[in-house]
Design an enzyme around this catalytic site. Structure first.
Site, mmCIF file in Angstrom:
data_model
loop_
_atom_site.group_PDB
_atom_site.id
_atom_site.type_symbol
_atom_site.label_atom_id
_atom_site.label_comp_id
_atom_site.label_asym_id
_atom_site.label_seq_id
_atom_site.Cartn_x
_atom_site.Cartn_y
_atom_site.Cartn_z
ATOM 1 N N ASN A 233 0.851 -1.190 0.000
ATOM 2 C CA ASN A 233 0.000 0.000 0.000
ATOM 3 C C ASN A 233 0.888 1.240 0.000
ATOM 4 O OD1 ASN A 233 0.509 0.906 2.822
ATOM 5 N ND2 ASN A 233 -0.389 -1.093 3.278
ATOM 6 N N ASP A 301 -4.531 -5.796 5.210
ATOM 7 C CA ASP A 301 -5.621 -6.565 5.812
ATOM 8 C C ASP A 301 -5.583 -8.023 5.372
ATOM 9 O OD1 ASP A 301 -6.786 -4.533 7.325
ATOM 10 O OD2 ASP A 301 -7.719 -3.671 5.540
ATOM 11 N N PRO A 329 -3.511 -11.248 10.761
ATOM 12 C CA PRO A 329 -3.837 -10.962 12.165
ATOM 13 C C PRO A 329 -3.941 -9.454 12.360
ATOM 14 C CG PRO A 329 -1.528 -11.611 11.927
ATOM 15 C CD PRO A 329 -2.180 -11.828 10.591
ATOM 16 N N ASP A 330 -4.813 -9.027 13.252
ATOM 17 C CA ASP A 330 -4.917 -7.605 13.574
ATOM 18 C C ASP A 330 -3.987 -7.329 14.765
ATOM 19 O OD1 ASP A 330 -5.724 -5.073 14.671
ATOM 20 O OD2 ASP A 330 -7.494 -5.208 13.378
ATOM 21 N N ILE A 331 -2.912 -6.611 14.521
ATOM 22 C CA ILE A 331 -1.873 -6.429 15.545
ATOM 23 C C ILE A 331 -2.401 -5.564 16.689
ATOM 24 C CG2 ILE A 331 0.481 -5.599 15.963
ATOM 25 C CD1 ILE A 331 0.917 -6.060 12.881
ATOM 26 N N PHE A 348 -4.185 3.949 14.864
ATOM 27 C CA PHE A 348 -4.442 4.957 13.836
ATOM 28 C C PHE A 348 -5.565 4.426 12.956
ATOM 29 C CE2 PHE A 348 -1.413 8.554 13.217
ATOM 30 C CZ PHE A 348 -0.829 8.476 14.479
ATOM 31 N N LYS A 362 -14.014 1.614 16.112
ATOM 32 C CA LYS A 362 -12.738 0.890 16.173
ATOM 33 C C LYS A 362 -12.187 0.829 17.593
ATOM 34 C CE LYS A 362 -11.244 1.101 12.003
ATOM 35 N NZ LYS A 362 -10.676 1.669 10.788
ATOM 36 N N LYS A 366 -11.163 -2.862 18.829
ATOM 37 C CA LYS A 366 -9.742 -3.213 18.917
ATOM 38 C C LYS A 366 -9.217 -3.158 20.354
ATOM 39 C CE LYS A 366 -8.812 -2.264 14.208
ATOM 40 N NZ LYS A 366 -7.815 -2.669 13.237
HETATM 41 O O1 C5P Z 1 -9.033 -1.622 10.871
HETATM 42 P P1 C5P Z 1 -8.040 -0.619 10.381
HETATM 43 O O2 C5P Z 1 -7.012 -1.205 9.431
HETATM 44 O O3 C5P Z 1 -8.618 0.659 9.857
HETATM 45 O O4 C5P Z 1 -7.256 -0.185 11.716
HETATM 46 C C1 C5P Z 1 -6.176 0.651 11.698
HETATM 47 C C2 C5P Z 1 -5.362 0.472 12.941
HETATM 48 O O5 C5P Z 1 -5.206 -0.914 13.221
HETATM 49 C C3 C5P Z 1 -3.955 1.002 12.817
HETATM 50 O O6 C5P Z 1 -3.526 1.390 14.095
HETATM 51 C C4 C5P Z 1 -3.168 -0.197 12.328
HETATM 52 O O7 C5P Z 1 -1.788 -0.098 12.661
HETATM 53 C C5 C5P Z 1 -3.860 -1.316 13.043
HETATM 54 N N1 C5P Z 1 -3.896 -2.587 12.322
HETATM 55 C C6 C5P Z 1 -3.174 -3.646 12.822
HETATM 56 N N2 C5P Z 1 -3.216 -4.876 12.201
HETATM 57 C C7 C5P Z 1 -3.987 -5.046 11.099
HETATM 58 C C8 C5P Z 1 -4.744 -3.970 10.577
HETATM 59 C C9 C5P Z 1 -4.662 -2.755 11.208
HETATM 60 O O8 C5P Z 1 -2.468 -3.473 13.820
HETATM 61 N N3 C5P Z 1 -4.004 -6.236 10.524
#
Ligand code: C5P
Length: 424
Positions: A233, A301, A329-331, A348, A362, A366
């Site tokens: 990206n 994503d 995975p969503d970190i 962010f 969010k 999160k």
């Molecule tokens: O859901 P979204 O991508 O909009 O969320 C953005 C936030 O989540 C940012 O802080 C980004 O660093 C974090 N993020 C993450 N892991 C992912 C997707 C987003 O930590 N797979």
């Protein structure tokens, strides 16, 4: 004005084609200065190159006469483009690792000009994981790389690895010379380092961050499709790096987990370079515990369900190769629900519409304390300014458009006040 190239010839059998390349470039009015590695001199002589380039040919790092007259640093900077053709697996490996053990590799490390590498090698050497890893690395470093041709090799084998025809290389050189000049990568250094320093006198953190561990992610992730392609990206990493610089300036111990970006490490920051989302998650978890974590990275994503070891080829049916994706995975969410959750967790949110609403949703999803929401419908990604809204359980704060370094300072001040309040 005459355009100039520095042609570094490394030692493979294809080195003889460099003579034809020089002839074609000269015909196009491009001045060529040549450098030969020691092994290249087994295939072509400085004399024949000197005749074709009508210039001195350079071979030795410690040639006193050359050093006095020009110096290797100037030699690396006087051209508009540096070309390595043919580029052997060996010189690519050295370039990828920043090794400078002869004149050619020293010039490649010292240059501030764009670099084009034209690989040529045996098919197995080309497909070797080490070579592919080095190519990925060089690509991420901004080196232009031409793909070798398929065909019969001097060694009797058949496959990818032949040096492209000199005409094709000359055309690529012309194309690169016509591109607008890329900004000097070091020009970024003053942007956050100097500005962070300028603003540091007004950074009001009251020493609250001294010795605190702040964990930051920045940049994009690259998700491989095959050994040469990836999903990416437009994130430049500038905002995350500016935040890391400001946190270090405020006395924090900073771990910066960075995706593939072209930015120098801010002073006093411990940087961990990663490529994929899964590597980023592993590096983030390895860096815990942290007093605050600020997740700025634009994590992909999705990644491909599997990335084969070999380049995916067109199958001749005209149908595109199927690209199955799975979710990464969503970190941020992992940290939000982690046994070792940072005391303060900031995410962010890059949005193009309904920014505050999405950010609010969010927060809960999160498990973050704050979401810094920004509108990326303009040129925020890659640009130097940012207009953000800070969404917390207490409400929404809107900041005017500011340089990314100033957004970083204000955010670090806010983190300092929050951690100080939590400690009270
Ligand atoms: O859901 P979204 O991508 O909009 O969320 C953005 C936030 O989540 C940012 O802080 C980004 O660093 C974090 N993020 C993450 N892991 C992912 C997707 C987003 O930590 N797979």
């Amino acid at each position: 004005m005459t355009q100039r190239v520095l042609l570094i010839i490394s030692g493979g059998i294809a080195a003889y084609k460099a003579l034809e390349l020089v002839r074609l470039l000269r015909k196009r009015g491009i001045a060529v200065r040549a450098v030969l590695t020691q092994s290249a001199q087994q295939f072509v002589t400085p004399l024949s190159l000197g005749v074709l380039t009508e210039d001195h040919v350079f071979t030795q790092l410690f040639d006193l006469k050359d050093e006095q007259e020009i110096g290797h640093i100037q030699l690396s900077r006087q051209a508009d483009l540096v070309i390595v053709a043919p580029a052997t697996a060996n010189i690519l490996a050295k370039m990828a690792n920043g090794i400078a053990d002869d004149l050619a590799t020293t010039l490649l490390l010292a240059t501030d000009k764009p670099v084009l590498a034209v690989p040529a090698m045996n098919v197995r050497m080309w497909h070797h994981k080490a070579t592919q890893r080095n190519l990925e690395r060089l690509h991420a470093d901004g080196v232009h790389i031409m793909t070798p041709d398929d065909g019969a090799m001097a060694c009797g084998e058949f496959g990818k690895g032949r040096l492209p025809e000199p005409e094709a290389i000359a055309a690529e050189i012309e194309r690169l010379l016509a591109l607008p000049k890329a900004p000097d990568p070091l020009a970024d250094q003053p942007d956050f380092a100097r500005e962070a320093r300028l603003f540091s006198t007004s950074l009001e953190t009251d020493g609250a961050l001294v010795g605190k561990h702040i964990l930051i992610t920045a940049g994009p992730t690259h998700e491989p499709i095959d050994p040469v392609r990836y999903i990416a990206n437009r994130s430049s990493g500038k905002q995350g790096f500016a935040i890391a610089a400001a946190a270090a300036q405020a006395g924090a111990r900073v771990t910066l987990v960075a995706g593939p970006v072209h930015l120098p490490t801010p002073p006093g920051v411990t940087r961990v370079d990663v490529e994929t989302a899964r590597q980023m998650l592993a590096a983030v978890e390895a860096a815990l515990p942290a007093d605050a974590a600020i997740m700025v990275a634009a994590v992909a994503d999705w990644r491909t369900a599997d990335a084969p070891d070999q380049k995916i080829k067109k199958d001749g049916t005209g149908q595109p190769a199927p690209l199955a994706l799975v979710e990464n995975p969503d970190i941020l969410a992992t940290l939000g629900h982690h046994a070792n959750r940072p005391t303060l967790l900031v995410g962010f949110a890059a949005e193009t519409q309904h920014i505050a609403d999405h950010a609010q949703a969010k927060l809960a999803k999160k498990g973050a304390d704050w979401i810094v929401a920004n509108d990326v419908s303009g040129d925020v990604m890659g640009g130097d300014a940012n207009a953000v809204q800070i969404v917390t359980a207490a409400g929404i704060e809107s900041w005017s458009t500011l340089p990314k370094s100033k957004v970083a300072d204000k955010l670090i001040e806010k983190v300092a006040h929050a951690l100080a309040a939590l400690a009270d």
